[in-house]
Design a protein around this motif. Structure first.
Motif, short mmCIF file in Angstrom:
data_model
loop_
_atom_site.label_atom_id
_atom_site.label_comp_id
_atom_site.label_asym_id
_atom_site.label_seq_id
_atom_site.Cartn_x
_atom_site.Cartn_y
_atom_site.Cartn_z
N GLU A 17 1.31 -1.08 -0.24
CA GLU A 17 0.21 -0.50 -0.18
C GLU A 17 1.18 1.01 -0.31
O GLU A 17 0.82 2.61 -0.47
CB GLU A 17 -0.81 0.15 0.85
CG GLU A 17 -1.97 -1.42 1.27
CD GLU A 17 -2.96 -1.28 2.44
OE1 GLU A 17 -2.61 -0.41 3.72
OE2 GLU A 17 -3.56 -1.92 2.61
N ALA A 18 1.82 1.16 0.88
CA ALA A 18 2.48 2.06 0.40
C ALA A 18 3.45 2.84 -0.64
O ALA A 18 3.74 3.78 -0.74
CB ALA A 18 3.62 2.27 2.11
N VAL A 20 1.75 1.54 -2.85
CA VAL A 20 1.62 2.54 -4.87
C VAL A 20 0.84 4.20 -4.34
O VAL A 20 0.80 4.39 -5.09
CB VAL A 20 -0.26 1.62 -3.94
CG1 VAL A 20 -1.28 1.97 -5.79
CG2 VAL A 20 -0.06 0.30 -5.19
N GLU A 21 1.15 3.85 -2.81
CA GLU A 21 0.36 5.93 -3.15
C GLU A 21 2.01 6.60 -2.89
O GLU A 21 1.33 7.50 -3.66
CB GLU A 21 0.88 5.74 -0.90
CG GLU A 21 0.18 7.43 -0.59
CD GLU A 21 -1.06 7.72 -1.03
OE1 GLU A 21 -0.98 9.06 -1.59
OE2 GLU A 21 -1.98 6.91 -1.87
N SER A 23 4.53 5.79 -5.68
CA SER A 23 3.95 6.18 -7.01
C SER A 23 3.71 7.20 -6.72
O SER A 23 3.59 7.96 -8.21
CB SER A 23 3.80 4.70 -7.06
OG SER A 23 4.69 3.91 -7.15
N ARG A 24 1.76 6.86 -6.36
CA ARG A 24 1.33 8.75 -7.13
C ARG A 24 1.52 9.31 -6.59
O ARG A 24 1.43 10.82 -7.51
CB ARG A 24 -0.66 7.85 -6.48
CG ARG A 24 -0.97 6.42 -7.10
CD ARG A 24 -2.16 6.12 -6.34
NE ARG A 24 -2.97 5.14 -6.29
CZ ARG A 24 -4.05 5.10 -5.42
NH1 ARG A 24 -4.06 5.89 -4.59
NH2 ARG A 24 -4.90 3.60 -5.98
N LEU A 25 2.13 9.59 -5.34
CA LEU A 25 2.56 10.81 -4.99
C LEU A 25 3.77 10.92 -5.66
O LEU A 25 4.11 12.80 -6.03
CB LEU A 25 2.89 10.64 -3.77
CG LEU A 25 3.39 12.92 -2.82
CD1 LEU A 25 2.15 12.86 -2.69
CD2 LEU A 25 3.21 11.48 -0.85
N ARG A 54 1.38 13.78 3.58
CA ARG A 54 0.96 12.14 2.91
C ARG A 54 2.04 12.24 2.92
O ARG A 54 1.95 10.66 2.94
CB ARG A 54 0.32 12.89 1.04
CG ARG A 54 -0.45 13.22 0.77
CD ARG A 54 -1.19 13.69 -0.38
NE ARG A 54 -1.11 12.39 -1.18
CZ ARG A 54 -1.62 11.87 -2.28
NH1 ARG A 54 -2.10 13.44 -3.22
NH2 ARG A 54 -1.62 11.37 -3.69
N TYR A 55 3.33 12.38 2.68
CA TYR A 55 4.76 12.44 2.44
C TYR A 55 4.95 11.68 3.94
O TYR A 55 5.52 10.63 4.57
CB TYR A 55 5.70 12.83 2.68
CG TYR A 55 6.53 12.58 0.83
CD1 TYR A 55 6.83 12.08 0.36
CD2 TYR A 55 6.35 14.12 0.19
CE1 TYR A 55 7.38 11.46 -0.78
CE2 TYR A 55 5.96 13.61 -1.78
CZ TYR A 55 6.73 12.89 -1.91
OH TYR A 55 7.29 12.48 -3.04
N GLN A 57 2.62 10.78 5.65
CA GLN A 57 1.54 9.29 5.47
C GLN A 57 2.45 7.94 5.51
O GLN A 57 2.48 7.02 6.08
CB GLN A 57 0.18 9.26 5.68
CG GLN A 57 -0.30 10.30 6.09
CD GLN A 57 -0.42 10.15 7.32
OE1 GLN A 57 -1.08 9.40 8.05
NE2 GLN A 57 -0.21 11.19 7.98
N ILE A 58 3.24 7.99 4.70
CA ILE A 58 3.48 7.24 3.80
C ILE A 58 5.24 6.65 4.88
O ILE A 58 5.39 5.25 4.81
CB ILE A 58 4.58 7.61 2.33
CG1 ILE A 58 3.24 7.44 1.63
CG2 ILE A 58 5.40 6.78 1.74
CD1 ILE A 58 3.82 8.35 0.19
N GLN A 61 4.11 4.49 8.02
CA GLN A 61 3.53 3.38 7.32
C GLN A 61 5.44 2.62 6.73
O GLN A 61 5.38 1.31 7.29
CB GLN A 61 3.01 3.38 5.75
CG GLN A 61 1.54 3.64 6.08
CD GLN A 61 0.83 3.48 4.41
OE1 GLN A 61 1.16 3.81 4.11
NE2 GLN A 61 -0.83 3.21 4.56
#
Length: 758
Positions: A17-18, A20-21, A23-25, A54-55, A57-58, A61
């Motif tokens: 999940e991290a 994927v997020e 990559s989007r970011l 958002r960074y 949160q990654i 994780q």
């Protein structure tokens, strides 16, 4: 086994999940086409804030996954990603400071949009700072143990034990005298048996009634969901099992990591023995072919590239595409004709096919041998490349050594180093600093012990053109970003913007010294004390001062991470030295210490931290030139005071009951610092008072009288600090931005002339 597999699968999913997020970011953060410049500062800052949250949160994780995964090679990959994410968080923080002209930022609206809690903004301190750096730091730090005879040890123990018994005897005598005085003042009139029985009955019936009423009230509050059932306050079996699994996981991490390191050494030796000769032979043939081709093209042999330019590796980089294609084709033909290599490849393919058939849940979490081979082949090729043309590669080294021998500065530096510490060992230097009181042991405090609540009105106040005072939670977060993360990891330190010196300023008692010790504790950093009062009378004269600074900074770089603490930093830059301090010479470091900042290079994890409660008495220009970051620490707000009272009373051993009105305590303690609260709680919640809590619970009134003995931080003092901070470089920029008078950068050269003509 089943629980371990489920936990492993959980963290693998969290890692996915991290990823994927992330990559989007990255697509949003680094688009294919550069975005148009944003003229609206508010919109641009909102975009930065969104990326920052958002960074984080990654970051949270990945830190959790890295702490709990066992596979050593997976952890290596996650570590690289984690350090990169931390570096990006620090870069975004630096950009936010430059755009908003403030060290503190308020993100209530972003939290609302992303449906996050204020706790989700807390910057985690990676646990590998402590778990993985312990062994390395213990190897670096010299063990300074003084030999002691058995008689000396027994004598010290006897002295300490006699002192303890004496203190205990004096305390018991004092209590007995108080008890005797109390009984002597009472009326000794005898009572009849009936009157005594009635008195005992009253006390007993009152006690029973109060106890029943309390039980009924607690049951009602539990039923309404206002308080927690006592049986849920203790850890449940699931929590105990989870904690045991974490301990077991860390044990497995250590075991698998040691096995991985041993396997790397064995595989490296095996590859050198089996493939080293073939690699060397192939590389020599390629280099000779390059020389012949260049001679045919130019008519003369080319010079061998210098080691600084890449050595023999540059030969392959300078080839044109056609030469590279021909070389690759020739290499493939050689590989196909080479039978031993073909057999090895078949064996490796067979192993891979067998590995694919295994179920992922049953697969071991130990290292992958093929990945180690691919990694070590590159290292071996680089070593062999350096050995192929050893004669040529020595020339640049000899040239540089001859070049270094010339020049007055180099000779002068060598003479100074020889004069100061060239012939001394690191252990002797550390011992000298400890004896002089310049190298100290940090107190055992954690950053999480610096309590404080989140500021919930920051965004609202700024929207109404009111600059809010930061909360203690904001201070904790800023120091995590500026000090702990760069000091805790060498990779993060090299990625993050370089910060050499930080100044913590605020009223006395807000926890500035505690924060310095917490930074050292979280990063296992060495603490050097260069406070003016601590250095007074030590290493006298100019030569002594140069010796002291040389030793401190040399040891700090050798035993990094290191923190150089300067308490009462304003004394070093006094506008006017007070009469009572002239003999101490507090300004002796004013000229030399700022010059020592240049000795701290980008790869050195050395941080200077100054603390001051009276910055107004110092020259603000010199102070701001010394410290690139100035952190203003305020007195605690209501939310922070509420948390402080509750947590500190419980930590001291007190019980929070309905009789203790924490809210009232938080209101009447407005203006008081955490230091005041600690002293009051220590004076009230004594060992004797803790034993009396069952019959006489704590009340808020008990804390009022001891609190009144201290002088609070008045509003005038806080306003004076805010006005002083407004005169700092960042404060001036903030003021200009708030008033809309922000000046553009001056234009120089031809552009200025063109602008003038227009």
């Amino acid at each position: 086994m089943t629980v371990a597999l489920e936990g492993r699968q959980t963290y693998n999913e969290l890692w996915a999940e991290a990823q994927v997020e992330l990559s989007r970011l990255l697509i949003e953060d680094l688009p294919a086409e550069p975005p148009r410049p944003e003229k609206d500062r508010v919109v641009f800052f909102q975009r930065l804030t969104m990326l920052y949250v958002r960074y984080i949160q990654i970051f949270r994780q990945l830190e959790r996954v890295y702490d709990q995964l066992v596979h050593p090679q997976k952890r290596q990959v996650i570590r690289v990603i984690l350090d990169g994410v931390i570096g990006r968080v620090l870069e975004l923080k630096n950009e936010m400071v430059e755009k908003e002209f403030s060290e503190y930022h308020y993100m209530d609206d972003v939290l609302h949009d992303l449906k996050l809690r204020p706790a989700d903004l807390e910057i985690p301190i990676p646990r590998y700072f402590l778990t993985e750096c312990n062994k390395e730091l213990q190897e670096q730090k010299p063990v300074m143990i003084k030999d002691m005879s058995q008689d000396e040890a027994i004598k010290i123990i006897q002295v300490v034990e006699r002192a303890r018994q004496g203190r205990l005897r004096a305390k018991l005598n004092k209590e007995s005298r108080n008890m005797n005085r109390m009984f002597s003042t009472k009326d000794t009139e005898t009572l009849s048996a009936d009157v005594a029985a009635v008195c005992i009955q009253k006390v007993w019936k009152g006690y029973i009634a109060r106890k029943k009423t309390k039980i009924a009230r607690d049951e009602e509050m539990i039923f309404l969901g206002m308080i927690m059932d006592p049986k849920y306050r203790v850890p449940c079996p699931a929590e105990i099992t989870a904690q045991a699994n974490e301990v077991h996981t860390r044990t497995k991490q250590t075991e698998y990591e040691e096995d991985y390191q041993k396997s790397m050494e064995a595989i490296t030796r095996q590859l050198r023995d089996v493939e080293g000769h073939d690699i060397s032979k192939t590389m020599k043939d390629q280099i000779r072919q390059w020389f012949i081709e260049c001679r045919d093209a130019t008519g003369s042999f080319p010079d061998y590239p210098d080691e600084e330019d890449g050595g023999s590796a540059l030969i392959f980089a300078e080839k044109n595409p056609q030469q590279l294609v021909e070389e690759i084709a020739a290499k493939e033909e050689e590989d196909t004709n080479n039978k031993p290599k073909g057999k090895e490849e078949k064996k490796e393919k067979g192993k891979k096919d067998k590995g694919k058939k295994e179920d992922e849940t049953v697969r071991t979490q130990r290292h992958e041998v093929e990945l180690i081979k691919e990694e070590k082949r590159k290292v071996i090729e680089a070593d062999i490349r350096a050995q192929v043309m050893m004669g040529e590669s020595k020339k640049p080294q000899i040239y540089r050594l001859i070049k270094l021998q010339g020049g007055d500065k180099v000779q002068m530096l060598k003479k100074l180093c020889t004069f100061f510490t060239y012939s001394r060992t690191l252990e002797s230097l550390c011992q000298e600093l400890v004896e002089q009181g310049l190298l100290k042991k940090a107190n055992d405090v954690r950053l999480q012990d610096y309590l404080g609540d989140y500021s919930y009105l920051g965004t609202t106040l700024r929207q109404n053109d009111i600059e809010p005072m930061p909360s203690l939670s904001d201070v904790r977060q800023v120091l995590t970003l500026y000090a702990i993360l760069p000091l805790g990891s060498q990779v993060v330190h090299e990625k993050a913007p370089l910060i050499k010196a930080i100044l913590l300023t605020g009223p006395g008692g807000v926890g500035k010294k505690m924060l310095v010790h917490a930074i050292c504790r979280e990063t296992r950093a060495n603490l050097f004390d260069l406070s003016p009062l601590n250095t007074a009378g030590k290493y006298p004269g100019k030569s002594g001062l140069a010796m002291m600074l040389h030793i401190v900074f040399k040891v700090a770089r050798l035993l990094q991470p290191s923190v150089i603490w300067i308490g009462d930093a304003e004394k070093m830059f006094y506008k006017k030295v007070p009469k009572e301090e002239k003999d101490l010479d507090p300004k002796r470091l004013k000229k030399d210490l700022p010059k020592c900042l240049k000795l701290i290079k980008g790869e050195d994890r050395v941080l200077i931290i100054g603390t001051t409660s009276d910055p107004l008495s110092a020259e603000i220009k010199s102070l701001c030139k010394m410290y690139s970051k100035i952190i203003l620490i305020p007195r605690p707000d209501y939310g922070s005071r509420y948390i402080l009272w509750m947590q500190l009373i419980q930590k001291q051993g007190g019980e929070i009951t309905e009789s203790l009105d924490i809210s009232s305590l938080a209101k009447i303690s407005d203006g008081y610092t955490p230091g005041h609260m600690v002293q009051v709680i220590q004076a009230v919640v004594t060992k004797r008072r803790i034993l009396q809590q069952a019959n006489r619970p704590l009340t808020a009134a008990e804390f009022v009288a001891p609190l009144a003995k201290f002088d609070p931080v008045f509003q005038e003092e806080e306003e004076a600090l805010k006005n002083w901070y407004a005169k700092t470089p960042l404060g001036k920029k903030r003021t200009k931005a708030a008033t809309g008078k922000e000046e553009e950068a001056p234009v120089k050269g031809k552009d200025a002339k063109k602008k003038g003509k227009k």
